[in-house]
Write a protein that holds these residues in place. Structure first.
Motif, short mmCIF file in Angstrom:
data_model
loop_
_atom_site.label_atom_id
_atom_site.label_comp_id
_atom_site.label_asym_id
_atom_site.label_seq_id
_atom_site.Cartn_x
_atom_site.Cartn_y
_atom_site.Cartn_z
N SER A 1 1.65 12.14 -9.85
CA SER A 1 0.95 13.42 -9.74
C SER A 1 1.90 14.61 -9.65
O SER A 1 1.47 15.74 -9.42
CB SER A 1 0.03 13.40 -8.52
OG SER A 1 0.79 13.26 -7.34
N GLY A 2 3.21 14.36 -9.80
CA GLY A 2 4.18 15.45 -9.82
C GLY A 2 4.72 15.85 -8.47
O GLY A 2 5.41 16.87 -8.35
N ARG A 3 4.45 15.07 -7.41
CA ARG A 3 4.96 15.39 -6.08
C ARG A 3 6.06 14.39 -5.69
O ARG A 3 6.04 13.76 -4.65
CB ARG A 3 3.83 15.36 -5.07
CG ARG A 3 2.86 16.53 -5.23
CD ARG A 3 1.72 16.46 -4.23
NE ARG A 3 0.79 15.38 -4.59
CZ ARG A 3 -0.29 15.07 -3.87
NH1 ARG A 3 -0.55 15.74 -2.76
NH2 ARG A 3 -1.09 14.09 -4.25
N GLU A 4 7.05 14.28 -6.57
CA GLU A 4 8.13 13.30 -6.37
C GLU A 4 8.99 13.65 -5.16
O GLU A 4 9.49 12.76 -4.46
CB GLU A 4 9.00 13.22 -7.62
CG GLU A 4 10.03 12.08 -7.57
CD GLU A 4 10.72 11.87 -8.89
OE1 GLU A 4 11.66 11.06 -8.93
OE2 GLU A 4 10.33 12.52 -9.88
N ASP A 5 9.17 14.95 -4.87
CA ASP A 5 9.99 15.33 -3.71
C ASP A 5 9.36 14.85 -2.41
O ASP A 5 10.05 14.35 -1.50
CB ASP A 5 10.16 16.85 -3.66
CG ASP A 5 11.04 17.36 -4.79
OD1 ASP A 5 11.79 16.53 -5.36
OD2 ASP A 5 10.97 18.57 -5.10
N GLY A 6 8.05 14.98 -2.32
CA GLY A 6 7.36 14.48 -1.13
C GLY A 6 7.46 12.96 -1.01
O GLY A 6 7.62 12.42 0.09
N ALA A 7 7.38 12.28 -2.16
CA ALA A 7 7.50 10.83 -2.16
C ALA A 7 8.89 10.41 -1.69
O ALA A 7 9.04 9.46 -0.91
CB ALA A 7 7.23 10.28 -3.56
N VAL B 1 0.84 -1.20 0.00
CA VAL B 1 0.00 0.00 0.00
C VAL B 1 0.87 1.25 0.00
O VAL B 1 0.60 2.24 -0.72
CB VAL B 1 -0.94 -0.01 1.22
CG1 VAL B 1 -1.74 1.29 1.29
CG2 VAL B 1 -1.89 -1.21 1.15
N PHE B 2 1.95 1.24 0.80
CA PHE B 2 2.84 2.40 0.90
C PHE B 2 3.50 2.70 -0.45
O PHE B 2 3.57 3.87 -0.88
CB PHE B 2 3.90 2.12 1.96
CG PHE B 2 4.89 3.23 2.16
CD1 PHE B 2 4.51 4.44 2.74
CD2 PHE B 2 6.21 3.09 1.77
CE1 PHE B 2 5.42 5.46 2.94
CE2 PHE B 2 7.13 4.10 1.97
CZ PHE B 2 6.74 5.29 2.55
N ASN B 3 3.96 1.67 -1.14
CA ASN B 3 4.62 1.89 -2.43
C ASN B 3 3.63 2.31 -3.50
O ASN B 3 3.97 3.06 -4.42
CB ASN B 3 5.38 0.63 -2.86
CG ASN B 3 6.69 0.46 -2.11
OD1 ASN B 3 7.63 1.22 -2.31
ND2 ASN B 3 6.75 -0.53 -1.24
N VAL B 4 2.39 1.83 -3.42
CA VAL B 4 1.36 2.32 -4.35
C VAL B 4 1.12 3.81 -4.13
O VAL B 4 0.99 4.60 -5.09
CB VAL B 4 0.05 1.51 -4.15
CG1 VAL B 4 -1.10 2.17 -4.92
CG2 VAL B 4 0.23 0.08 -4.63
N ALA B 5 1.08 4.23 -2.85
CA ALA B 5 0.88 5.65 -2.54
C ALA B 5 2.05 6.49 -3.05
O ALA B 5 1.86 7.59 -3.59
CB ALA B 5 0.71 5.82 -1.04
N LEU B 6 3.29 5.96 -2.89
CA LEU B 6 4.46 6.70 -3.39
C LEU B 6 4.41 6.85 -4.91
O LEU B 6 4.77 7.90 -5.46
CB LEU B 6 5.75 5.98 -2.97
CG LEU B 6 6.08 5.99 -1.48
CD1 LEU B 6 7.40 5.25 -1.25
CD2 LEU B 6 6.17 7.41 -0.94
N ASN C 1 12.56 8.23 2.44
CA ASN C 1 13.75 8.35 3.28
C ASN C 1 13.42 8.06 4.75
O ASN C 1 14.19 7.38 5.45
CB ASN C 1 14.33 9.76 3.14
CG ASN C 1 15.65 9.91 3.85
OD1 ASN C 1 16.56 9.11 3.65
ND2 ASN C 1 15.77 10.93 4.69
N TYR C 2 12.27 8.54 5.23
CA TYR C 2 11.86 8.26 6.60
C TYR C 2 11.61 6.76 6.80
O TYR C 2 11.95 6.19 7.84
CB TYR C 2 10.58 9.04 6.94
CG TYR C 2 10.84 10.45 7.39
CD1 TYR C 2 11.61 10.71 8.52
CD2 TYR C 2 10.31 11.53 6.69
CE1 TYR C 2 11.84 12.01 8.94
CE2 TYR C 2 10.54 12.83 7.10
CZ TYR C 2 11.31 13.07 8.22
OH TYR C 2 11.55 14.36 8.63
#
Length: 356
Positions: free
Chosen positions: A319-325, A308-313, A330-331
């Motif tokens: 959607s263009g929010r690769e920095d947040g991913a 589920v986590f990797n699907v969300a990433l 990293n966390y």
């Protein structure tokens, strides 16, 4: 005749009817004569019981029983069985056990009958004999094989559990008439038990009282011993593969392609399902979780959460929010995944292994 004596005679008659009914296979050979009282409340017959287990033929965890080859030794002194050694030419007489029961019935006495309290199957007697000394001291010995119930099994700490095995000998007659005492020197575990899965040790004899066949309190002597597992097997076959799967799950975070992560995590999920089925096949359908169950179920949930986590990433990246991913990734690599597993293992050790 007192009321208590009358009730006792009735109970002995009922027990006699039960124990003289023919059954399939060889059973106790000392329980055929229950037509007279043994001892008196003022002077009960003292009977010594020795239990020596020579072999453990099987341990069935799912059925919660075990098979054993055991040597039983029973000793008592009955003056009615005494004889003049000069008439016989020796100090003792040897009887086949049914013949001893017949001889005791002819002279108006009986032999102290017993049952195996936790016996589950027919008891197959390999050899048995009885010897009577001139002073009336009797020693009965039998070697037999049977299956015994093990209701004291508790798998909460599996596979770090220590289990109790019992072999319980109970007098047919109430404690007022027959009193048991343990024969420590004739009891214990053999040197070659033939059991590879378990390490069996710490044998001890315990004397107690239970409700017997007569419905009254009867003496019981139990051989109790403990068993724990060879942990090398579980380290190699269970914990090492689990460690590999956890490491593979952690290594997924170093892949840049989220789709590949999802595929590998899905494969790990199927491995955990097979793992769970293989381990549960060795245990009964318990109403509680064991130590290993808890760890496996947590690993299963974490592996599912990884998917589920990797699907969300991947959704964030698309959607263009690769920095947040990447920040969340990293966390997860540094903190969430390793500390989460450390917390699970620590809680499992405290809750299942350290807490009584």
């Amino acid at each position: 005749m007192s009321l208590f004596r009358a009730l006792f005679l009735i109970s002995i008659t009922v027990v006699s009817t039960i124990t003289t009914v023919p059954s399939v296979g060889a059973q106790n050979t000392l329980d055929g004569r229950l037509d007279a009282l043994v001892g008196t409340p003022e002077n009960p017959l003292d009977v010594g019981i020795g239990i020596q287990i020579d072999q453990i033929t099987s341990v069935d965890q799912k059925a919660e029983n075990y098979g054993a080859v055991v040597v039983l030794r029973v000793e008592w002194t009955d003056p009615a069985l005494a004889f003049d050694p000069q008439d016989l030419g020796r100090d003792f007489r040897v009887f086949y056990p049914p013949d001893l029961a017949d001889h005791a019935a002819k002279i108006g006495t009986i032999v102290p009958a017993f049952v195996i309290h936790n016996q589950q199957t027919n008891k197959w007697i390999h050899e048995s004999a009885a010897a009577v000394r001139h002073d009336g001291r009797v020693r009965y010995v039998e070697k037999s094989s049977l299956t015994l119930q093990a209701p004291h099994f508790d798998f909460r700490k599996y596979p770090f559990d220590t289990q109790e095995f019992h072999f319980e000998v109970v007098s047919v007659f109430p404690s007022d008439f027959v009193s048991y005492y343990p024969l420590e020197e004739s009891s214990g575990l053999g040197d070659m038990l033939g059991e590879e899965e378990w390490i069996l040790d710490n044998p001890r004899l315990e004397r107690s009282q239970v409700i017997g066949l007569s419905g009254q309190r009867s003496d019981q002597v139990s051989l109790i011993f403990e068993g724990h597992r060879h942990l090398t097997y579980y380290v190699i076959r269970v914990f090492l593969p689990m460690l590999v799967l956890i490491t593979v799950g952690w290594a997924l975070f170093f892949l840049d392609e989220y789709r590949r992560r999802i595929e590998i995590a899905g494969g790990n999920l199927l491995v955990f399902v097979a793992f769970n089925w293989a381990i549960s096949a060795d245990l009964p359908k318990l109403g509680y979780l064991t130590f290993l169950d808890f760890v496996l179920q947590c690993m299963f949930l974490i592996t599912g959460a990884l998917i589920v986590f990797n699907v969300a990433l991947r959704k964030l990246k698309v959607s263009g929010r690769e920095d947040g991913a990447r920040m969340l990734d990293n966390y997860a690599i540094k903190w969430i995944y390793p500390l989460g597993y450390a917390a699970i293992v620590g809680y499992a050790i405290f809750a299942y292994l350290l807490t009584p």
